[in-house]
Scaffold this motif. Structure first.
Motif, PDB file in Angstrom:
ATOM      1  N   LEU A   1      16.211  -5.188 -33.874  1.00  0.00           N
ATOM      2  CA  LEU A   1      15.932  -3.928 -33.204  1.00  0.00           C
ATOM      3  C   LEU A   1      14.427  -3.687 -33.093  1.00  0.00           C
ATOM      4  CD1 LEU A   1      17.070  -1.310 -31.987  1.00  0.00           C
ATOM      5  CD2 LEU A   1      17.034  -0.347 -34.286  1.00  0.00           C
ATOM      6  N   ALA A   2      13.719  -3.971 -34.188  1.00  0.00           N
ATOM      7  CA  ALA A   2      12.263  -3.821 -34.160  1.00  0.00           C
ATOM      8  C   ALA A   2      11.647  -4.753 -33.113  1.00  0.00           C
ATOM      9  CB  ALA A   2      11.682  -4.115 -35.548  1.00  0.00           C
ATOM     10  N   ALA A   3      12.152  -5.974 -33.023  1.00  0.00           N
ATOM     11  CA  ALA A   3      11.632  -6.921 -32.033  1.00  0.00           C
ATOM     12  C   ALA A   3      11.933  -6.444 -30.615  1.00  0.00           C
ATOM     13  CB  ALA A   3      12.232  -8.303 -32.267  1.00  0.00           C
ATOM     14  N   ALA A   4      13.118  -5.886 -30.404  1.00  0.00           N
ATOM     15  CA  ALA A   4      13.490  -5.384 -29.081  1.00  0.00           C
ATOM     16  C   ALA A   4      12.616  -4.199 -28.674  1.00  0.00           C
ATOM     17  CB  ALA A   4      14.961  -4.991 -29.065  1.00  0.00           C
ATOM     18  N   LEU A   5      12.138  -3.445 -29.668  1.00  0.00           N
ATOM     19  CA  LEU A   5      11.263  -2.311 -29.388  1.00  0.00           C
ATOM     20  C   LEU A   5       9.806  -2.720 -29.233  1.00  0.00           C
ATOM     21  CD1 LEU A   5      12.829   0.348 -31.781  1.00  0.00           C
ATOM     22  CD2 LEU A   5      13.050   0.213 -29.286  1.00  0.00           C
ATOM     23  N   GLY A   6       9.513  -4.010 -29.381  1.00  0.00           N
ATOM     24  CA  GLY A   6       8.175  -4.518 -29.135  1.00  0.00           C
ATOM     25  C   GLY A   6       7.312  -4.704 -30.361  1.00  0.00           C
ATOM     26  N   ALA A   7       7.879  -4.677 -31.550  1.00  0.00           N
ATOM     27  CA  ALA A   7       7.090  -4.869 -32.768  1.00  0.00           C
ATOM     28  C   ALA A   7       6.624  -6.318 -32.849  1.00  0.00           C
ATOM     29  CB  ALA A   7       7.926  -4.519 -33.997  1.00  0.00           C
ATOM     30  N   GLY A   8       5.492  -6.513 -33.535  1.00  0.00           N
ATOM     31  CA  GLY A   8       4.967  -7.859 -33.714  1.00  0.00           C
ATOM     32  C   GLY A   8       5.772  -8.632 -34.749  1.00  0.00           C
ATOM     33  N   VAL A   9       5.494  -9.916 -34.851  1.00  0.00           N
ATOM     34  CA  VAL A   9       6.241 -10.800 -35.744  1.00  0.00           C
ATOM     35  C   VAL A   9       6.092 -10.366 -37.199  1.00  0.00           C
ATOM     36  CG1 VAL A   9       6.471 -13.174 -36.556  1.00  0.00           C
ATOM     37  CG2 VAL A   9       6.051 -12.724 -34.148  1.00  0.00           C
ATOM     38  N   VAL A  10       4.895  -9.980 -37.586  1.00  0.00           N
ATOM     39  CA  VAL A  10       4.673  -9.556 -38.978  1.00  0.00           C
ATOM     40  C   VAL A  10       5.490  -8.308 -39.278  1.00  0.00           C
ATOM     41  CG1 VAL A  10       2.941  -8.715 -40.609  1.00  0.00           C
ATOM     42  CG2 VAL A  10       2.397 -10.624 -39.083  1.00  0.00           C
ATOM     43  N   LEU A  11       5.481  -7.329 -38.374  1.00  0.00           N
ATOM     44  CA  LEU A  11       6.259  -6.102 -38.585  1.00  0.00           C
ATOM     45  C   LEU A  11       7.760  -6.397 -38.597  1.00  0.00           C
ATOM     46  CD1 LEU A  11       6.207  -3.088 -39.035  1.00  0.00           C
ATOM     47  CD2 LEU A  11       6.190  -2.784 -36.543  1.00  0.00           C
ATOM     48  N   GLN A  12       8.206  -7.307 -37.755  1.00  0.00           N
ATOM     49  CA  GLN A  12       9.616  -7.698 -37.752  1.00  0.00           C
ATOM     50  C   GLN A  12      10.020  -8.249 -39.121  1.00  0.00           C
ATOM     51  OE1 GLN A  12      10.399 -10.453 -34.529  1.00  0.00           O
ATOM     52  NE2 GLN A  12       9.080  -9.267 -33.152  1.00  0.00           N
ATOM     53  N   PHE A  13       9.184  -9.128 -39.639  1.00  0.00           N
ATOM     54  CA  PHE A  13       9.468  -9.722 -40.941  1.00  0.00           C
ATOM     55  C   PHE A  13       9.454  -8.656 -42.033  1.00  0.00           C
ATOM     56  CE2 PHE A  13       8.256 -11.939 -44.873  1.00  0.00           C
ATOM     57  CZ  PHE A  13       9.303 -12.834 -44.959  1.00  0.00           C
ATOM     58  N   LEU A  14       8.495  -7.739 -41.972  1.00  0.00           N
ATOM     59  CA  LEU A  14       8.433  -6.656 -42.969  1.00  0.00           C
ATOM     60  C   LEU A  14       9.664  -5.747 -42.884  1.00  0.00           C
ATOM     61  CD1 LEU A  14       4.648  -5.687 -42.881  1.00  0.00           C
ATOM     62  CD2 LEU A  14       5.887  -6.953 -44.660  1.00  0.00           C
ATOM     63  N   VAL A  15      10.144  -5.485 -41.672  1.00  0.00           N
ATOM     64  CA  VAL A  15      11.373  -4.690 -41.509  1.00  0.00           C
ATOM     65  C   VAL A  15      12.557  -5.440 -42.123  1.00  0.00           C
ATOM     66  CG1 VAL A  15      13.032  -3.846 -39.786  1.00  0.00           C
ATOM     67  CG2 VAL A  15      10.587  -3.385 -39.512  1.00  0.00           C
ATOM     68  N   PHE A  16      12.646  -6.732 -41.844  1.00  0.00           N
ATOM     69  CA  PHE A  16      13.729  -7.534 -42.421  1.00  0.00           C
ATOM     70  C   PHE A  16      13.707  -7.472 -43.948  1.00  0.00           C
ATOM     71  CE2 PHE A  16      14.812 -11.738 -44.272  1.00  0.00           C
ATOM     72  CZ  PHE A  16      16.184 -11.690 -44.092  1.00  0.00           C
ATOM     73  N   VAL A  17      12.544  -7.742 -44.528  1.00  0.00           N
ATOM     74  CA  VAL A  17      12.433  -7.751 -45.990  1.00  0.00           C
ATOM     75  C   VAL A  17      12.659  -6.350 -46.551  1.00  0.00           C
ATOM     76  CG1 VAL A  17      10.827  -8.115 -47.911  1.00  0.00           C
ATOM     77  CG2 VAL A  17      10.959  -9.783 -46.060  1.00  0.00           C
ATOM     78  N   GLY A  18      12.062  -5.336 -45.914  1.00  0.00           N
ATOM     79  CA  GLY A  18      12.186  -3.961 -46.415  1.00  0.00           C
ATOM     80  C   GLY A  18      13.618  -3.463 -46.415  1.00  0.00           C
ATOM     81  N   ILE A  19      14.312  -3.650 -45.305  1.00  0.00           N
ATOM     82  CA  ILE A  19      15.711  -3.194 -45.211  1.00  0.00           C
ATOM     83  C   ILE A  19      16.594  -3.994 -46.162  1.00  0.00           C
ATOM     84  CG2 ILE A  19      17.716  -3.044 -43.678  1.00  0.00           C
ATOM     85  CD1 ILE A  19      15.655  -0.918 -43.075  1.00  0.00           C
ATOM     86  N   SER A  20      16.418  -5.289 -46.231  1.00  0.00           N
ATOM     87  CA  SER A  20      17.237  -6.129 -47.117  1.00  0.00           C
ATOM     88  C   SER A  20      17.037  -5.740 -48.583  1.00  0.00           C
ATOM     89  CB  SER A  20      16.897  -7.605 -46.925  1.00  0.00           C
ATOM     90  OG  SER A  20      17.180  -8.005 -45.611  1.00  0.00           O
ATOM     91  N   VAL A  21      15.795  -5.584 -48.992  1.00  0.00           N
ATOM     92  CA  VAL A  21      15.518  -5.228 -50.385  1.00  0.00           C
ATOM     93  C   VAL A  21      16.025  -3.821 -50.691  1.00  0.00           C
ATOM     94  CG1 VAL A  21      13.655  -4.733 -52.026  1.00  0.00           C
ATOM     95  CG2 VAL A  21      13.599  -6.824 -50.668  1.00  0.00           C
ATOM     96  N   ALA A  22      15.833  -2.890 -49.755  1.00  0.00           N
ATOM     97  CA  ALA A  22      16.321  -1.524 -49.974  1.00  0.00           C
ATOM     98  C   ALA A  22      17.839  -1.508 -50.153  1.00  0.00           C
ATOM     99  CB  ALA A  22      15.909  -0.631 -48.810  1.00  0.00           C
ATOM    100  N   LEU A  23      18.541  -2.257 -49.329  1.00  0.00           N
ATOM    101  CA  LEU A  23      19.997  -2.329 -49.464  1.00  0.00           C
ATOM    102  C   LEU A  23      20.395  -2.980 -50.787  1.00  0.00           C
ATOM    103  CD1 LEU A  23      21.026  -3.250 -45.822  1.00  0.00           C
ATOM    104  CD2 LEU A  23      21.492  -1.112 -47.025  1.00  0.00           C
ATOM    105  N   LEU A  24      19.697  -4.028 -51.169  1.00  0.00           N
ATOM    106  CA  LEU A  24      20.011  -4.683 -52.447  1.00  0.00           C
ATOM    107  C   LEU A  24      19.780  -3.742 -53.627  1.00  0.00           C
ATOM    108  CD1 LEU A  24      18.564  -8.270 -51.955  1.00  0.00           C
ATOM    109  CD2 LEU A  24      20.955  -7.647 -52.255  1.00  0.00           C
ATOM    110  N   VAL A  25      18.715  -2.966 -53.559  1.00  0.00           N
ATOM    111  CA  VAL A  25      18.375  -2.077 -54.675  1.00  0.00           C
ATOM    112  C   VAL A  25      19.293  -0.860 -54.725  1.00  0.00           C
ATOM    113  CG1 VAL A  25      16.569  -0.524 -55.539  1.00  0.00           C
ATOM    114  CG2 VAL A  25      15.985  -2.834 -54.827  1.00  0.00           C
TER     115      VAL A  25
END
Length: 140
Positions: free
Chosen positions: A38-62
């Protein structure tokens, strides 16, 4: 190919082991990949996409994982067998006192003792089971 397609493929790829192993962690990573798509579809850069992936995944795990495992470990609170008998009503068959006697409990004859040493219960009287000790019911 656009990067959001790669993230969707990653989400689907993480869904496959989820189905095969039933490990909810894969679903959390798949949701993280979906958020990155979704972040990529909205035009976010690769670094932000990766940070969204890690952030959401870790938040869900925690947050979600401990709650899910607690609910899975709890199970239903159904008492069965001897554990279900305390609190049940019974009818005295033979005089019950501190020494012993007999009651009819759930259609079965049980040996019984009065919980209070001075109490005596006569045949036909209704009593309540307080505790089961071995094959003897303690009644009041």
């Amino acid at each position: 190919m656009d990067s959001w397609i790669w993230w969707l493929l990653a989400a689907v790829g993480l869904g496959i082991p989820l189905v095969l192993t039933a490990m909810p962690e894969f679903a959390m990573f798949a949701l993280g990949a979906g958020a990155a798509a979704l972040a990529a579809a909205l035009g976010a850069g690769v670094v932000l996409q990766f940070l969204v992936f890690v952030g959401i995944s870790v938040a869900l795990l925690v947050v979600v994982r401990p709650v899910a495992y607690r609910l899975l470990q709890k199970g239903p609170q159904i008492r069965t067998g001897v554990d279900a008998l305390p609190g049940a009503s019974a009818v005295v068959q033979e005089r019950v006192d501190a020494e012993g006697g007999r009651i009819k409990l759930n259609g079965e004859i049980w040996s019984a003792r009065a919980l209070n040493p001075g109490s005596v219960y006569e045949p036909g009287q209704q009593v309540d089971v307080v505790e089961i000790q071995g094959a003897t019911a303690l009644v009041v």
